[in-house]
Motif scaffolding. Structure first.
Motif, PDB file in Angstrom:
ATOM      1  N   ASP A  48       0.837  -1.245   0.013  1.00  0.00           N
ATOM      2  CA  ASP A  48      -0.107   0.058   0.046  1.00  0.00           C
ATOM      3  C   ASP A  48       0.776   1.327  -0.067  1.00  0.00           C
ATOM      4  O   ASP A  48       0.650   2.169  -0.760  1.00  0.00           O
ATOM      5  CB  ASP A  48      -0.834   0.100   1.284  1.00  0.00           C
ATOM      6  N   TYR A  49       1.628   1.353   0.844  1.00  0.00           N
ATOM      7  CA  TYR A  49       2.627   2.544   1.041  1.00  0.00           C
ATOM      8  C   TYR A  49       4.079   2.341   0.491  1.00  0.00           C
ATOM      9  O   TYR A  49       4.953   2.843   1.155  1.00  0.00           O
ATOM     10  CB  TYR A  49       2.588   3.026   2.631  1.00  0.00           C
ATOM     11  N   PHE A  50       4.154   1.640  -0.643  1.00  0.00           N
ATOM     12  CA  PHE A  50       5.431   1.325  -1.141  1.00  0.00           C
ATOM     13  C   PHE A  50       6.184   2.340  -1.530  1.00  0.00           C
ATOM     14  O   PHE A  50       7.295   2.726  -1.380  1.00  0.00           O
ATOM     15  CB  PHE A  50       5.209   0.297  -2.422  1.00  0.00           C
ATOM     16  N   LEU A  51       5.377   3.451  -2.177  1.00  0.00           N
ATOM     17  CA  LEU A  51       6.041   4.609  -2.685  1.00  0.00           C
ATOM     18  C   LEU A  51       6.814   5.261  -1.419  1.00  0.00           C
ATOM     19  O   LEU A  51       7.892   5.604  -1.747  1.00  0.00           O
ATOM     20  CB  LEU A  51       5.085   5.589  -3.215  1.00  0.00           C
ATOM     21  N   LEU A  52       5.984   5.279  -0.357  1.00  0.00           N
ATOM     22  CA  LEU A  52       6.557   5.887   0.850  1.00  0.00           C
ATOM     23  C   LEU A  52       7.655   5.373   1.450  1.00  0.00           C
ATOM     24  O   LEU A  52       8.639   6.073   1.852  1.00  0.00           O
ATOM     25  CB  LEU A  52       5.444   6.296   2.057  1.00  0.00           C
TER      26      LEU A  52
ATOM     27  N   GLN B  35       9.665   3.620  -0.014  1.00  0.00           N
ATOM     28  CA  GLN B  35      10.992   3.806  -1.356  1.00  0.00           C
ATOM     29  C   GLN B  35      11.390   5.351  -0.921  1.00  0.00           C
ATOM     30  O   GLN B  35      12.838   5.625  -0.901  1.00  0.00           O
ATOM     31  CB  GLN B  35      10.466   3.771  -2.850  1.00  0.00           C
ATOM     32  N   ALA B  36      10.608   6.343  -0.595  1.00  0.00           N
ATOM     33  CA  ALA B  36      10.802   7.659  -0.508  1.00  0.00           C
ATOM     34  C   ALA B  36      11.569   7.706   0.715  1.00  0.00           C
ATOM     35  O   ALA B  36      12.595   8.447   1.151  1.00  0.00           O
ATOM     36  CB  ALA B  36       9.741   8.617  -0.605  1.00  0.00           C
ATOM     37  N   SER B  37      11.009   7.002   1.782  1.00  0.00           N
ATOM     38  CA  SER B  37      12.024   7.367   3.104  1.00  0.00           C
ATOM     39  C   SER B  37      13.023   6.597   2.992  1.00  0.00           C
ATOM     40  O   SER B  37      14.286   7.178   3.552  1.00  0.00           O
ATOM     41  CB  SER B  37      10.999   6.344   4.009  1.00  0.00           C
TER      42      SER B  37
ATOM     43  N   TYR C 186      -0.062   4.131  -7.214  1.00  0.00           N
ATOM     44  CA  TYR C 186       0.536   3.686  -5.824  1.00  0.00           C
ATOM     45  C   TYR C 186      -0.612   3.687  -4.953  1.00  0.00           C
ATOM     46  O   TYR C 186      -0.544   4.551  -3.805  1.00  0.00           O
ATOM     47  CB  TYR C 186       1.552   4.709  -5.479  1.00  0.00           C
ATOM     48  N   SER C 187      -1.673   3.335  -5.283  1.00  0.00           N
ATOM     49  CA  SER C 187      -3.027   3.204  -4.379  1.00  0.00           C
ATOM     50  C   SER C 187      -3.245   4.486  -3.811  1.00  0.00           C
ATOM     51  O   SER C 187      -3.628   4.903  -2.545  1.00  0.00           O
ATOM     52  CB  SER C 187      -3.013   2.383  -3.377  1.00  0.00           C
TER      53      SER C 187
ATOM     54  N   LEU D 105      -1.716   7.149  -3.467  1.00  0.00           N
ATOM     55  CA  LEU D 105      -0.506   8.037  -2.966  1.00  0.00           C
ATOM     56  C   LEU D 105       0.054   9.171  -3.972  1.00  0.00           C
ATOM     57  O   LEU D 105       0.598  10.281  -3.594  1.00  0.00           O
ATOM     58  CB  LEU D 105       0.734   7.291  -2.508  1.00  0.00           C
TER      59      LEU D 105
END
Lengths: 229, 478, 641
Positions: free
Chosen positions: A143-147, A149-151, B63-64, B66
């Motif tokens: 779900d928060y994969f982008l975040l 990676q960004a983290s 990204y769901s 995001l």
């Protein structure tokens, strides 16, 4: 019943120790209280059924972060009395602002209410049949994969920053040079001196070892980061 | 959650840029030689490549939820990339000259740009926060890059501490919003707030905190205090950067956050933005007058300009947002050009920052004086330079919304502001000449020429920018 | 494509000469601009030929969007139709010849590159004007030629009179431009567009639109009048004509190009361009005819008594422009453009011929100090004859066809105002012939009145000046009968295409063919009469004019002082304006307006000091000010939400 009781016990200890963190005079005590706070928070997570988070909190925060703090606090010679001077100087203003903000937030939070579904969620925090860790994993890596990676990038930048700002170029400090160490022979460093019996330091003097310093220290000046003048 | 719903291809420009950054980083670390110039060139190349990838405009939500890619984000990303690329060009010679030739410099600018692109595409409060942090962290380091110099280290530290405070405020605001509405996704928030009456005071206070956090990044009054010190202390190439892309991205984020999830609460946040805007315009124009250091002056100038930009946001209409974007475009080019000129202020190898050092430039270096004058007139908003059009679109949007007071204050403060811009022109052309500056490096001349030509000839072909800005603004008001 | 090259080649030349002229030298600057102009004229002529004779389709050459704000669209585009093509061909040809001529004429100047850069800039602006596809672009060209004209009139900026003339031209044109700008705005309000094609397509729909200011008017009439006010300024029509004679302060090639052949005819062009709208505005057209006829007569009377050779030709230009407006006013736009075309050649010829004379006479412009030089400069003498014959409307020179056509059209319109235009024009035709031969005789014949030192220096101009003269002379001879039938004949639509659209009720062109014989003949007769009078007065009895001037002193002074227009303006507008300005300066500006900013400035610097005071570098102060700001904002929020 027992769960409720345990919740209140842990919560009270958490709040008390948290306030001790900011009010303790001795910084070492502050850090120790911080560790206590973490432990209690972990316990609260356990009660809520988030055992993975609880373990992570203990391992990462208590095991690594807090200990690091402790080291830093002990190693740095921070004059806390001096720090407090500033604190007292700004206390009136700070207190006023704090109080006003607090009042406002109370006004705001007065209107807060639990969402209707919160009551049921509270007692079944996990989706039945799905493991706690799996659920966290799904959140983090799907779900928060982008975040996630960004983290990772944030951490990378922090790392680059730490290196850029603190690492000095070679020549500033002494480093281990293994090849040089291995290439060294006793003859390079040891001098056999015949000392007459009974002759003390007075006669022989202090002998320094031969120092082979192939890299001149002056090289450091070229690479210094002088900035503009 | 299936892979198709991830739509990760939407973020290809960001991914490519980040991968390029890591590649350049590895290259820089492994290379035995000094690789600052080479890494800078590679970074510029990466920016160009990313720009090309942004251009085709694959729009959608990924990204769901995001990450959103739309005309607005594409506009902002292109602007940010162009600004960042120009700033790297500007730093080439300066960093060489002041002994900051380290490959980490362009790499940090690159990661900063990744953060800004993420901000442009954020459609979730968490993305917003992470993107902002990625950008800020890189800038903190860059501001302190001249670590052996007290001013620079102090600038970095100050910016870091205050930035952390601002981030804290923003996080707190996000948690308030989440607590009171139950979601962090922009579209869900917009749904939940469709009826403005349902907005609880807690949520609204949360918005204030978020605005405060972002206002810090764009250095709007009263969250501007760091600006003059950091502008002055940071290496000048970073000051140039600070005034461009890192203003654009938070401003775009602020616009998106106010327009999309909180769009229905216009009346609630409007007065807030109006106050911040007025305060910024006033302070920006008044405080700059007494400055002797050109970098400090530019700091106050940027505060004032952000005040004008906020007028467009306060108008809360498509025209207003369009004005914001146009203004940002014109501002970026003027600003980067001005700093190219400032970076060229070097006499016998010594960097200069005093306004009085410009005396008589009109005679000693007419080309640079002309460029500088163009930028100053542009910033003052003298027609037909691009700065005028930025102000024109902003003010007309405000007037359309009946915000006469705001427009009038804007015009008055720009008159006051014109004083110190034109004062610089006066110093250059009418004061007794000082010794000539050292020969300009080609990179600075290039950037100054690009900025100058854009500023001068914007009025001939404004249509592409205006049309793109209009398309971008319309996205937010669907 | 050819068309775009024709328009932009002069710009290129101008930029190269202007930016690098100093570096590359006068020779190279001349070469570049002239080559660009030759290229432009080749492209311009071939574009014209392929459109009119080669059957190439008319259309627009799009160059990009300019402004796109809401419903307001303006683009950069070149309109390619018969009207613009014929103008482009004429402008590029004449401008090229004048560029070449200038090489000789300006050879003693110190900043030749500047002159050539301006000249090319002017050509570019004029081409933009005539090829504009919308009113805003036309206005761009309009202002561009105004700017170039200002620069060229004031080219010798070290002469106070040149500077004053340049400023006068600029200011007077501003008055006209105001009307034009308001007209553009009104067109946009009425039609919702400023694109010519959109406007002309919608002409039928807005017939009954009205516009209310000081009463209710038909929108078309107001638009027509406003646009004509713009045209009056540019084309020096009665009332706004005062700048044109003074503009002769510029170098003579400039007078030839700008103040005879091209720029001053922009107003006429505008009328023709707007023919689809104007044809539905009879009131505005009547006004145009009235002003045109009056100007034709007025300027001709003044021209009869002037002594400066260039001023005579300047008033002649003014008068001829009046003719063109008469034609436009009675609906014969084709005739007005025809006269524009022929006039461009013979008037440029006259000016350049005059320049050649001035050159020969060591920069003497006063005809009273000339005379007796025709044998020394035979070529100039010959071309001046040709120019005068064309101007005077003698068969078969160009002016004969176009002037006759205008007068016939005026008569054929069968309106009272048309009659007025006819009679004014007829009288002016006689006067034109008179002053033309007065000029010829005073300049070339009689006893030499210059000092012998000057007379020794009288010499024919170099080839670089005479060749353009000869080419223009050829134009002045042939353009009349070559184009007469095509432009005005039965099949005029085959030539003009859609570029000139007239209302179905407009039959002037047809009626022209059927005017009574004496109407067709009268201009020639009265022209010959004028020539005869001039011969009598100045050749046969040269003492008579002075006696006449003494006898009719009042009339003579009235004419010599140009009907006292300058004095009138000075008394009615300039002096009260100066008085008001002085009052505003001393009372309003010095005390009130300066007082406020000075006070404000003090206040500002004081508040600056206050504002900067908290910027003391302490992080704690900074953080607290952030928090105070936050608390303040939250409080406002909670209190006033």
């Amino acid at each position: 019943m027992i769960a409720t009781l345990a919740f209140y016990v842990f919560a009270v200890i958490l709040l008390v120790s948290a306030s001790m963190v900011v009010s303790a005079r001795n910084p070492v005590h502050s850090v120790l209280f911080l560790i206590l706070t973490f432990f209690n928070a972990a316990a609260l997570f356990l009660l809520a059924g988030a055992e993975f988070l609880a373990m992570i909190l203990v391992i990462v925060y208590v095991g690594a972060v807090a200990v690091l703090f402790l080291f830093v606090v002990m190693m740095l010679d921070v004059n806390f009395a001096q720090l407090r001077e500033g604190f007292q100087r700004y206390l009136p203003v700070g207190a006023t602002i704090g109080v006003v903000l607090l009042v406002e937030l109370f006004m705001v939070l007065g209107g807060w209410k639990f969402a209707p579904e919160a009551a049921s969620l509270r007692f079944a925090p996990v989706t039945p049949g799905v493991h706690n860790t799996a659920q966290l994993g799904r959140l983090l890596y799907t779900d928060y994969f982008l975040l996630f990676q960004a983290s990772g990038l944030v951490l990378l930048v922090a790392m680059i920053g730490a290196i850029v700002l603190t690492l000095r170029d070679k020549g500033d400090g002494r480093r281990q040079d293994i090849s040089r160490q291995l290439a060294r022979t006793a003859a390079d460093t040891l001098v056999m001196v015949d000392v007459a019996t009974g002759a003390g330091m007075k006669d022989v003097g202090i002998l320094r070892p031969k120092v082979a310093e192939p890299e001149p220290v002056a090289a450091a000046h070229d690479h210094g980061h002088g900035g503009h003048h | 959650m299936t892979w198709t719903a991830m739509n990760w291809t939407l973020a290809v420009p960001e991914l490519v840029l980040a991968c390029c950054g890591m590649g350049i980083l590895v290259f820089g670390v492994l290379s035995k030689r000094e690789t600052f110039q080479l890494c800078s060139m590679l970074t510029i190349g990466a920016f160009l490549l990313t720009g090309v990838l942004v251009l085709p405009g694959a729009y959608g939500v990924g990204y769901s939820g995001l990450f959103t890619s739309d005309a607005f984000s594409a506009f902002v990303k292109l602007l940010v990339l162009v600004a960042a690329a120009l700033c790297v060009v500007v730093s080439l010679d300066y960093n060489e000259h002041v002994n900051l030739r380290r490959f980490e410099f362009p790499v940090l600018m690159l990661f900063c740009t990744v953060g800004m692109m993420l901000m442009a595409s954020a459609s979730n409060l968490m993305t917003m926060y992470v993107g902002t942090e990625l950008m800020s962290l890189a800038i903190y380091v860059l501001a302190a890059f001249a670590r052996d110099e007290l001013r620079s280290a102090e600038a970095g530290l100050k910016y870091f501490v205050l930035g952390a405070l601002a981030s804290g405020l923003m996080l707190y605001g996000i948690s308030l919003v989440y607590g009171f509405s139950g979601s962090m996704a922009f579209d869900k928030l917009a749904e939940a707030l469709a009826d403005p009456a349902s907005a609880s005071p807690g949520l609204v206070v949360g918005i204030v905190f978020i605005v405060a956090g972002l206002a810090f990044k764009v250095s709007a009054v009263p969250f501007h205090m760091w600006t003059p010190d950091v502008y002055e202390g940071a290496p000048t190439s970073i000051t140039a950067f600070l005034g461009t892309a890192p203003k654009v991205a938070p401003m775009a984020l602020l616009v998106r956050a106010m327009a999309t999830p909180f769009g229905q609460l216009l009346v609630q946040w409007q007065q807030l933005i109006v106050l911040v805007s007025i305060a910024s315009m006033l302070l920006g124009s008044l405080a700059a007058i007494g400055q002797r250091n050109i970098k400090r002056l530019m700091a106050y100038s940027s505060i004032g300009h952000m005040g004008y930009v906020l007028i467009g946001l306060a108008a809360g209409s498509v025209d207003g947002i369009r004005g914001v974007l146009i203004y940002l475009v014109t501002y970026v080019f003027m600003n980067v050009g001005t700093f190219a000129c400032i970076l060229a202020m070097r006499r016998r190898g010594k960097m200069l920052e005093g306004i009085s050092d410009l005396a008589g430039l009109g005679r000693t270096d007419p080309a640079m004086a002309l460029a500088f004058a163009v930028f100053m007139f542009g910033m003052a908003g003298i027609p037909p330079l691009s700065g005028f059009w930025g102000k024109y679109f902003i003010f007309s949007a405000a007037v359309q919304q009946g915000m006469w007071t705001l427009a009038v204050i804007g015009v008055l403060t720009s008159v006051v502001g014109a004083y110190y811009y034109i004062n610089i022109v006066k110093v250059m052309y009418f004061d007794a000449p000082e010794e000539a500056f050292d020969p300009r490096p080609a990179s600075l001349s290039f950037v100054a020429a690009v900025g100058g030509l854009f500023t001068t000839f914007f009025f001939v072909f404004p249509a592409p920018v205006v049309a793109a800005a209009e398309a971008a603004a319309k996205v937010l008001f669907r | 494509m050819l068309f775009a090259v024709a328009v932009f080649a002069p710009l290129l030349g101008s930029i190269v000469a202007g930016l690098f002229g100093k570096a590359i030298g006068d020779r190279a600057a001349q070469a570049v601009t002239i080559l660009c102009m030759i290229l432009a004229s080749i492209c311009g002529v071939s574009a014209f030929v392929s459109l009119v004779y080669g059957g190439a389709p008319a259309g627009t050459v799009s160059l990009g969007t300019w402004l796109d704000a809401g419903t307001f669209h303006a683009s950069w585009a070149l309109r390619y139709d018969a009207l613009s093509a014929v103008m482009v061909a004429m402008v590029t040809c004449v401008a090229t010849l004048i560029h070449i001529y200038s090489v000789g004429y300006m050879s003693h100047d110190s900043t030749v590159w500047r002159f050539f850069s301006y000249l090319s800039l002017f050509s570019f602006a004029m081409l933009m004007l005539v090829t504009a596809d919308n009113l805003l672009q036309l206005f761009f060209g309009w202002e561009g030629v105004g700017l170039a004209s200002y620069l060229l009139i004031g080219y010798w900026y070290d002469r106070p009179s040149a500077c004053a003339a340049a400023i006068k031209a600029f200011v007077v044109n501003r008055i006209g431009d105001l009307g034009f700008a308001v007209g553009i705005a009104l067109v946009f309000v009425t039609f919702g567009s400023i694109d010519f094609s959109t406007i002309f397509a919608a002409v039928g729909q807005h017939q009954s639109d009205t516009y209310s200011v000081f009463g209710t008017w038909r929108a078309y009439e107001v638009i027509g009048i406003l646009l004509f006010i713009g045209a009056m300024g540019k084309s020096a029509q009665l009332g706004l004509h005062v700048w044109l004679p003074d503009a002769m302060e510029g170098p003579t090639p400039v007078s030839a190009l700008i103040h005879a052949a091209t720029m001053v005819t922009a107003g006429v062009f505008l009328m023709a361009r707007f023919s689809p709208v104007l044809d539905y505005a009879p009131g505005a057209l009547a006004f145009v005819t009235f002003i045109g006829g009056s100007t034709a007569l007025f300027a001709a009377t003044v021209g009869c008594v002037q002594n400066d050779i260039k001023r005579v030709i300047a008033y002649s230009t003014c008068s001829q422009l009046g003719y063109m407006f008469v034609a436009a006013g009675v609906g014969a736009y084709q005739a007005s453009i025809f006269h524009l075309l022929t006039h461009a050649f013979f008037k440029a010829l006259l000016f350049l011929g005059a320049g050649s004379v001035i050159h020969a006479m060591s920069d003497e412009q006063d005809m009273r100090k000339m005379g007796g030089i025709w044998k020394k400069i035979p070529l100039t003498y010959a071309v001046m004859w040709i120019g005068s014959l064309a101007l005077g409307g003698v068969f078969p020179f160009a002016g004969y066809y176009s002037k006759d056509a205008i007068l016939e059209a005026a008569w054929a319109s069968e309106t009272a105002i048309g009659q007025y235009g006819f009679w004014c024009g007829l009288l002016a035709a006689g006067l034109t012939a008179f002053y033309s031969w007065r000029l010829l005789i005073l300049t070339f014949h009689g006893k030499p009145r210059a000092d012998h030192h000057t007379m020794e220096h009288v010499h024919e101009s170099p080839a670089v000046m005479t060749v353009p003269l000869l080419l223009l002379a050829a134009g002045a001879v042939v353009t009349g009968f070559v184009f007469h039938e095509q432009l005005l004949g039965e099949h005029w639509q085959a030539f003009w295409g859609n570029s000139i659209q007239i209302a179905p009720t407009n039959h002037v062109l047809h009626a022209m063919e059927e005017v009574p014989g004496w109407v067709a003949l009268s201009p020639s007769v009265i022209g010959l009469f004028g020539i005869a009078v001039a011969y009598l007065l100045y050749m046969a009895m040269p003492q008579v004019p002075a006696q006449l001037a003494a006898t009719f002193g009042g009339v003579y002074r009235f004419l010599l002082n140009k009907w006292y227009f300058d004095e009138l303006y000075d008394a009615v507008i300039v002096r009260p304006y100066f008085a008001l300005s002085r009052a505003l300066w001393q009372v309003g500006d010095a005390t009130i307006i300066d007082g406020i900013p000075n006070g404000l400035a003090t206040l500002t610097t004081d508040s600056t000091a206050q504002v900067v005071k908290i910027q003391n570098g302490s992080i704690a102060v900074y953080a607290f000010s952030m928090l105070i700001g936050l608390v303040f904002l939250v409080s406002i929020f909670l209190l006033f939400r």
